[in-house]
Every structure is written in C-alpha cells, then in structure tokens.
Design a protein around this motif. Sequence first.
Motif, PDB file in Angstrom:
ATOM      1  N   ASP A 156      -5.418  -6.413  11.678  1.00  0.00           N
ATOM      2  CA  ASP A 156      -6.449  -5.394  11.440  1.00  0.00           C
ATOM      3  C   ASP A 156      -5.821  -4.027  11.199  1.00  0.00           C
ATOM      4  OD1 ASP A 156      -8.545  -7.106  11.553  1.00  0.00           O
ATOM      5  OD2 ASP A 156      -9.050  -6.682  13.660  1.00  0.00           O
ATOM      6  N   GLU A 157      -4.784  -3.717  11.975  1.00  0.00           N
ATOM      7  CA  GLU A 157      -4.082  -2.450  11.752  1.00  0.00           C
ATOM      8  C   GLU A 157      -3.452  -2.413  10.370  1.00  0.00           C
ATOM      9  OE1 GLU A 157      -2.894  -1.109  16.312  1.00  0.00           O
ATOM     10  OE2 GLU A 157      -1.589  -2.551  15.304  1.00  0.00           O
ATOM     11  N   ALA A 158      -2.932  -3.566   9.931  1.00  0.00           N
ATOM     12  CA  ALA A 158      -2.311  -3.619   8.599  1.00  0.00           C
ATOM     13  C   ALA A 158      -3.341  -3.403   7.499  1.00  0.00           C
ATOM     14  CB  ALA A 158      -1.609  -4.955   8.406  1.00  0.00           C
ATOM     15  N   LYS A 159      -4.591  -3.818   7.768  1.00  0.00           N
ATOM     16  CA  LYS A 159      -5.650  -3.662   6.751  1.00  0.00           C
ATOM     17  C   LYS A 159      -6.245  -2.268   6.742  1.00  0.00           C
ATOM     18  CE  LYS A 159      -7.203  -8.472   6.915  1.00  0.00           C
ATOM     19  NZ  LYS A 159      -8.136  -9.371   7.645  1.00  0.00           N
ATOM     20  N   ASN A 160      -5.937  -1.462   7.769  1.00  0.00           N
ATOM     21  CA  ASN A 160      -6.510  -0.119   7.842  1.00  0.00           C
ATOM     22  C   ASN A 160      -6.022   0.737   6.662  1.00  0.00           C
ATOM     23  OD1 ASN A 160      -6.502   2.880   8.909  1.00  0.00           O
ATOM     24  ND2 ASN A 160      -7.997   1.744  10.121  1.00  0.00           N
ATOM     25  N   ASP A 161      -6.937   1.529   6.111  1.00  0.00           N
ATOM     26  CA  ASP A 161      -6.598   2.345   4.937  1.00  0.00           C
ATOM     27  C   ASP A 161      -5.387   3.248   5.155  1.00  0.00           C
ATOM     28  OD1 ASP A 161      -8.557   1.400   3.251  1.00  0.00           O
ATOM     29  OD2 ASP A 161     -10.060   2.848   3.960  1.00  0.00           O
ATOM     30  N   LEU A 162      -5.171   3.689   6.401  1.00  0.00           N
ATOM     31  CA  LEU A 162      -4.091   4.654   6.648  1.00  0.00           C
ATOM     32  C   LEU A 162      -2.704   4.021   6.638  1.00  0.00           C
ATOM     33  CD1 LEU A 162      -5.513   6.815   9.594  1.00  0.00           C
ATOM     34  CD2 LEU A 162      -5.060   7.601   7.271  1.00  0.00           C
ATOM     35  N   SER A 163      -2.636   2.710   6.916  1.00  0.00           N
ATOM     36  CA  SER A 163      -1.319   2.059   7.018  1.00  0.00           C
ATOM     37  C   SER A 163      -0.633   2.083   5.662  1.00  0.00           C
ATOM     38  CB  SER A 163      -1.478   0.615   7.496  1.00  0.00           C
ATOM     39  OG  SER A 163      -2.040   0.611   8.786  1.00  0.00           O
ATOM     40  N   PHE A 164       0.588   2.585   5.642  1.00  0.00           N
ATOM     41  CA  PHE A 164       1.225   2.933   4.371  1.00  0.00           C
ATOM     42  C   PHE A 164       2.652   2.415   4.355  1.00  0.00           C
ATOM     43  CE2 PHE A 164       2.385   6.441   1.240  1.00  0.00           C
ATOM     44  CZ  PHE A 164       1.466   6.072   0.285  1.00  0.00           C
ATOM     45  N   LEU A 165       3.060   1.846   3.231  1.00  0.00           N
ATOM     46  CA  LEU A 165       4.478   1.502   3.045  1.00  0.00           C
ATOM     47  C   LEU A 165       5.064   2.578   2.151  1.00  0.00           C
ATOM     48  CD1 LEU A 165       5.282  -2.268   2.424  1.00  0.00           C
ATOM     49  CD2 LEU A 165       6.004  -0.798   4.295  1.00  0.00           C
ATOM     50  N   ALA A 166       5.913   3.409   2.740  1.00  0.00           N
ATOM     51  CA  ALA A 166       6.448   4.546   1.987  1.00  0.00           C
ATOM     52  C   ALA A 166       7.760   4.173   1.321  1.00  0.00           C
ATOM     53  CB  ALA A 166       6.649   5.735   2.910  1.00  0.00           C
ATOM     54  N   THR A 167       7.881   4.595   0.063  1.00  0.00           N
ATOM     55  CA  THR A 167       9.141   4.434  -0.674  1.00  0.00           C
ATOM     56  C   THR A 167       9.702   5.804  -1.043  1.00  0.00           C
ATOM     57  OG1 THR A 167       7.898   4.308  -2.746  1.00  0.00           O
ATOM     58  CG2 THR A 167       8.433   2.231  -1.670  1.00  0.00           C
ATOM     59  N   GLY A 168       8.912   6.852  -0.781  1.00  0.00           N
ATOM     60  CA  GLY A 168       9.345   8.198  -1.151  1.00  0.00           C
ATOM     61  C   GLY A 168       8.833   9.250  -0.190  1.00  0.00           C
ATOM     62  N   ILE A 169       9.368  10.440  -0.353  1.00  0.00           N
ATOM     63  CA  ILE A 169       8.973  11.591   0.454  1.00  0.00           C
ATOM     64  C   ILE A 169       9.263  12.835  -0.397  1.00  0.00           C
ATOM     65  CG2 ILE A 169      11.253  11.785   1.594  1.00  0.00           C
ATOM     66  CD1 ILE A 169       9.780  12.418   4.230  1.00  0.00           C
ATOM     67  N   TYR A 170       8.421  13.835  -0.305  1.00  0.00           N
ATOM     68  CA  TYR A 170       8.571  15.055  -1.110  1.00  0.00           C
ATOM     69  C   TYR A 170       8.694  14.745  -2.604  1.00  0.00           C
ATOM     70  CZ  TYR A 170       9.143  17.338   3.381  1.00  0.00           C
ATOM     71  OH  TYR A 170       8.942  17.792   4.660  1.00  0.00           O
ATOM     72  N   GLY A 171       7.916  13.761  -3.050  1.00  0.00           N
ATOM     73  CA  GLY A 171       7.862  13.485  -4.480  1.00  0.00           C
ATOM     74  C   GLY A 171       9.076  12.785  -5.060  1.00  0.00           C
ATOM     75  N   ASN A 180      -4.698  20.049   7.216  1.00  0.00           N
ATOM     76  CA  ASN A 180      -4.679  21.497   7.397  1.00  0.00           C
ATOM     77  C   ASN A 180      -3.506  21.945   8.265  1.00  0.00           C
ATOM     78  OD1 ASN A 180      -6.802  22.133   5.820  1.00  0.00           O
ATOM     79  ND2 ASN A 180      -8.284  22.382   7.480  1.00  0.00           N
ATOM     80  N   ARG A 181      -2.353  21.619   7.830  1.00  0.00           N
ATOM     81  CA  ARG A 181      -1.153  22.062   8.514  1.00  0.00           C
ATOM     82  C   ARG A 181      -0.136  22.355   7.442  1.00  0.00           C
ATOM     83  NH1 ARG A 181       0.572  18.570  13.887  1.00  0.00           N
ATOM     84  NH2 ARG A 181      -1.252  19.163  15.077  1.00  0.00           N
ATOM     85  N   GLU A 182       0.758  23.239   7.769  1.00  0.00           N
ATOM     86  CA  GLU A 182       1.783  23.552   6.795  1.00  0.00           C
ATOM     87  C   GLU A 182       2.705  22.350   6.606  1.00  0.00           C
ATOM     88  OE1 GLU A 182       4.490  27.396   6.144  1.00  0.00           O
ATOM     89  OE2 GLU A 182       2.877  27.617   7.612  1.00  0.00           O
ATOM     90  N   ILE A 183       3.082  22.099   5.373  1.00  0.00           N
ATOM     91  CA  ILE A 183       4.048  21.036   5.090  1.00  0.00           C
ATOM     92  C   ILE A 183       5.397  21.441   5.695  1.00  0.00           C
ATOM     93  CG2 ILE A 183       5.245  19.771   3.263  1.00  0.00           C
ATOM     94  CD1 ILE A 183       2.440  19.228   2.754  1.00  0.00           C
ATOM     95  N   THR A 184       6.013  20.517   6.392  1.00  0.00           N
ATOM     96  CA  THR A 184       7.330  20.776   6.992  1.00  0.00           C
ATOM     97  C   THR A 184       8.364  20.983   5.889  1.00  0.00           C
ATOM     98  OG1 THR A 184       6.724  19.377   8.847  1.00  0.00           O
ATOM     99  CG2 THR A 184       9.073  19.809   8.556  1.00  0.00           C
ATOM    100  N   GLU A 185       9.247  21.916   6.110  1.00  0.00           N
ATOM    101  CA  GLU A 185      10.306  22.178   5.139  1.00  0.00           C
ATOM    102  C   GLU A 185      11.099  20.889   4.892  1.00  0.00           C
ATOM    103  OE1 GLU A 185      14.311  24.739   4.929  1.00  0.00           O
ATOM    104  OE2 GLU A 185      12.825  25.481   6.369  1.00  0.00           O
ATOM    105  N   GLU A 186      11.318  20.591   3.639  1.00  0.00           N
ATOM    106  CA  GLU A 186      11.979  19.340   3.257  1.00  0.00           C
ATOM    107  C   GLU A 186      13.331  19.168   3.952  1.00  0.00           C
ATOM    108  OE1 GLU A 186      12.300  18.788  -0.957  1.00  0.00           O
ATOM    109  OE2 GLU A 186      13.708  17.123  -0.760  1.00  0.00           O
ATOM    110  N   LYS A 187      14.054  20.228   3.997  1.00  0.00           N
ATOM    111  CA  LYS A 187      15.398  20.160   4.599  1.00  0.00           C
ATOM    112  C   LYS A 187      15.325  19.718   6.068  1.00  0.00           C
ATOM    113  CE  LYS A 187      19.807  21.746   4.519  1.00  0.00           C
ATOM    114  NZ  LYS A 187      20.846  22.692   4.328  1.00  0.00           N
ATOM    115  N   LEU A 188      14.302  20.207   6.792  1.00  0.00           N
ATOM    116  CA  LEU A 188      14.158  19.829   8.201  1.00  0.00           C
ATOM    117  C   LEU A 188      13.806  18.353   8.330  1.00  0.00           C
ATOM    118  CD1 LEU A 188      12.239  22.867   9.726  1.00  0.00           C
ATOM    119  CD2 LEU A 188      14.561  22.103  10.278  1.00  0.00           C
ATOM    120  N   ALA A 189      12.793  17.924   7.564  1.00  0.00           N
ATOM    121  CA  ALA A 189      12.314  16.544   7.697  1.00  0.00           C
ATOM    122  C   ALA A 189      13.355  15.532   7.257  1.00  0.00           C
ATOM    123  CB  ALA A 189      11.026  16.360   6.885  1.00  0.00           C
TER     124      ALA A 189
END
Length: 315
Positions: A193-208, A61-70
Amino acid sequence: MWDLKDFQTTPEHIFKSRRQALKKLAGGSIALAGLTSFPSSVFGNANSFYPPVSNTLYKVNREITEEKLATTYTNFYEFGSSKNIWRRAAFLKTKPWMLTIDGLVKKPVTIDISDLLKKVGGIEERVYRFRCVEAWSMTVPWSGFPLKNILSFVEPKTSAKFLRFETFFDPDVAPGQKQNWYPWPYVEGITIDEAKNDLSFLATGIYGKELPNQNGAPCRLVLPWKYGFKSIKSIVKISFVDKKPQGMWERIAPLEYGFWANVNPNVPHPRWSQSTEQQLGVDNRVPTMIYNGYGSEVASMYNALQPTLKNSLFR
Ligand SMILES: Nc1nc2c(c(=O)[nH]1)N[C@H]1C(S)=C(S)[C@@H](COP(=O)(O)O)O[C@H]1N2
Ligand SMILES: [Mo]
C-alpha cells in the motif's frame, strides 16, 4: 498543510526561471565552459531525460536547500560513516546499472535503468521535504517517477504484501562494506500500500540532473513522510514478498529504527528528540510536522494499525 506561515515564501519562481534558462541552454550548443552547474544532457546524451518537467502538484513552502549542501552532506554508510563521503562515492560505476525486480510478480525482470525509464514513461520533477532521524532536514527537487509505475510494469500477485529493496554490495569500491559489523547489503522494506501511494518516488535525479553517486545514483527511493533511512540508495533489487522485510538498521538496532519510521514530532528517538529540526543551511530550528507535513496523503494508510504501532516509530 502546505501553508506554513512561519516559513519564508518559496523562491520557486527563482528556481523555475533557472530551470528554464537551463532548458534553453540544453537546446543550443554555444560555449558552456564557464558554467559549473547544468544538466548532464547538455553534454549530448541523446537518451537523456534531463532536465525534467516539474510536477507542480508537489511543491513546498520552504526554501530549496542549496545544491552544494544537499550533495556534500550525505548519509551513505557504504562509503563511510561521516557525512563527507562524496569524493569516495564517485568511484562507484553506475552505468550500465541493472535493476532486478522479482519475487511475487507475474513479470519479473532484470533491466538497465535507462531502459526502465523509457518503459515507465520518463521522469518528472517534484519538490519534497526530506527529514533524517538525526533531526536535520532538506528541501530538494527530485526527479524520477512514481514507484507505483513499477507495479503496473511487473504486475504483483495478490500474495505480494511488501516490497524489499536492496543496495549494491561491492566492498572493493565501497570501503564501508568492509566493516563487517554491518549486515550488508543495505536493505529496506515497505508495504505494498505504501508503494502504491502517490508520494512514493523512485528518484534518478536531483536539482534537474542525474543523481550524483553520493545521493544514491542511479536510482534511490524517496519516501518524504518517513525518516530518511527508509529512502534506500543505489538500488539493485526490488523483491515483492509476503513477509515484512527487516531493514539493515532495524537488524542492528530494532528499538531505534523500526519498520514504520513515519516522521512524528511526538515520539523521540532514543538519541534524538524529533520535535524540531535543523534545515541544512538555515539558522533557526523549525517544528517538525507529523508525517513530515504529508498527513493528508498518507495518514489513512495507518488508521488500521494498533495505537502503539501507529504512535511508535521505532518498532
Ligand atoms: N544504501 C544506503 N541508503 C541510504 C543510506 C545509506 O547509508 N546507505 N542512508 C540513509 C539515510 S540515514 C538518509 S538520512 C538518507 C540520506 O539521503 P541523502 O544523503 O541523499 O540526503 O539516505 C538513506 N539511504
Ligand atoms: Mo538518516
């Protein structure tokens, strides 16, 4: 915990409809020259996984940061200590990119990132809050896959207790790495254990789209309940080890950048209060949440820690 009354409601429908429009565009081949922002898959990469399908369990529940800023206000010390390194980072070659996963695993591997994406079953999109210890924050749609998918792929031995991550080392391309007072390469570590946590994410992309270099292409860690420095960029190696790895920042300044580094508004960093944060592109500061608002997912991992450790971010 997702229900933060003081914040503006999510413009997610806006974000989604844009995403859908982009998906339609990606299907056709009509003139796209006027557009400045659309998935790289539009350019006809048959192996592309973009744009990804959104995992609606992870929204905010927060506004998505403008792509250009991030994508222009970034921390990537390999390319310099200012926030404005995105042009310089463009010189890093990220294709092909080999990732080595080794150490205490049954099936060590060195694999190209695009092959790894096929092995782990593709990518999904998640919107996470992201909080730097400098007290700025952003809310961005990452794409990638849960880190735990790597574990099923390489099969850690029972002796593996921690994961140690390492960024590339190439001072010719990354001028910051010529500054030898930093103990390059950038290293970070987490528990298994932290690596097994559902939230831990390997990102390959951002903004689609695929990550731009400055955000850590072609693959970076995203741990939304920890301070941003734990989310190491442009990873070349993941080692499963039995001893707690020491991160690069921890090596330089152990009292400022500890191993745990869980977001905690009640424990000030020696140089920055952590009680509030400045969202990129937003005027008013907002209170920072314990575990960055992800306590229900992660707090149980830290119950067994000594109270001093549990309450201290920087040791
Ligand atoms: N290799 C590497 N990873 C890194 C950094 C860095 O300098 N080098 N900076 C970290 C810090 S301090 C933060 S806040 C985040 C910033 O991610 P962003 O620039 O994509 O917002 O990346 C983290 N990962
Ligand atoms: Mo940071």
